[in-house]
Design a protein around this motif. Structure first.
Motif: not given
Length: 177
Positions: A84-85, A116, A139
């Motif tokens: 998601t990052g 995430g 992550s």
């Protein structure tokens, strides 16, 4: 005297420029060497060379279904790893969708692992609904760790015997049918 200072300054500047160029060339050679080493086994994920068996894993999808490596043997499949990052990850979802459609892969043959929080992963889950079985984990959670994923997005194409056919970045989905 002024002429001598100018010559020394010019020689110093040329020396610094030469050093910077040598460092740039060395960096470029190192990058090319790592790419050629990775491509020598058909994979830019060195831990997953072409022909290797997919690692054993077990995880729960967002729909509550249990996904395990041994259950995927028998049909071609693709694993997609997103975070998601990652700013590029969202742009590769259409390529994954196109790949699944072009190869006639069903949702249970396309495993999307989103790293995430569940709230941040919601957009990925929506976009992949109906195309992939989605697993949300931290992550670099258990599934990404099992596959030795260290960068995102990453894709692993697997044949019906559970052997890696291709592994790497988004270009993995667009090369070779």
């Amino acid at each position: 005297m002024g002429f001598l200072v100018a010559v020394v300054a010019l020689i110093g500047a040329l020396t610094v420029l030469n050093l910077l160029l040598i460092m740039a060339i060395m960096r470029r050679l190192k990058q090319q060497n790592s790419v050629s080493n990775a491509n020598s086994n058909g994979s830019d994920i060195p831990e997953l060379p072409v022909g290797s068996r997919i690692p054993d894993f077990r995880a729960e999808s967002t729909s509550g279904a249990v996904v395990a490596a041994r259950e995927l043997v028998g049909a071609d499949s693709v694993f997609a790893f997103f975070d998601t990052g990652c700013s590029v990850c969202k742009t590769t979802i259409p390529k994954l969708r196109d790949h699944a459609e072009a190869h006639g892969l069903k949702a249970d043959q396309v495993i999307a692992v989103v790293g995430g929080s569940e709230s941040a992963a919601g957009e990925y889950v929506e976009q992949l609904d109906g195309v992939a079985t989605v697993i949300v984990e931290e992550s670099v959670g258990p599934v990404a760790s099992a596959f030795s994923i260290s960068g995102f997005p990453a894709f692993v194409v697997v044949d019906g015997d559970g052997l890696v056919v291709r592994a790497g970045t988004q270009s993995t989905l667009t090369t070779r049918a």
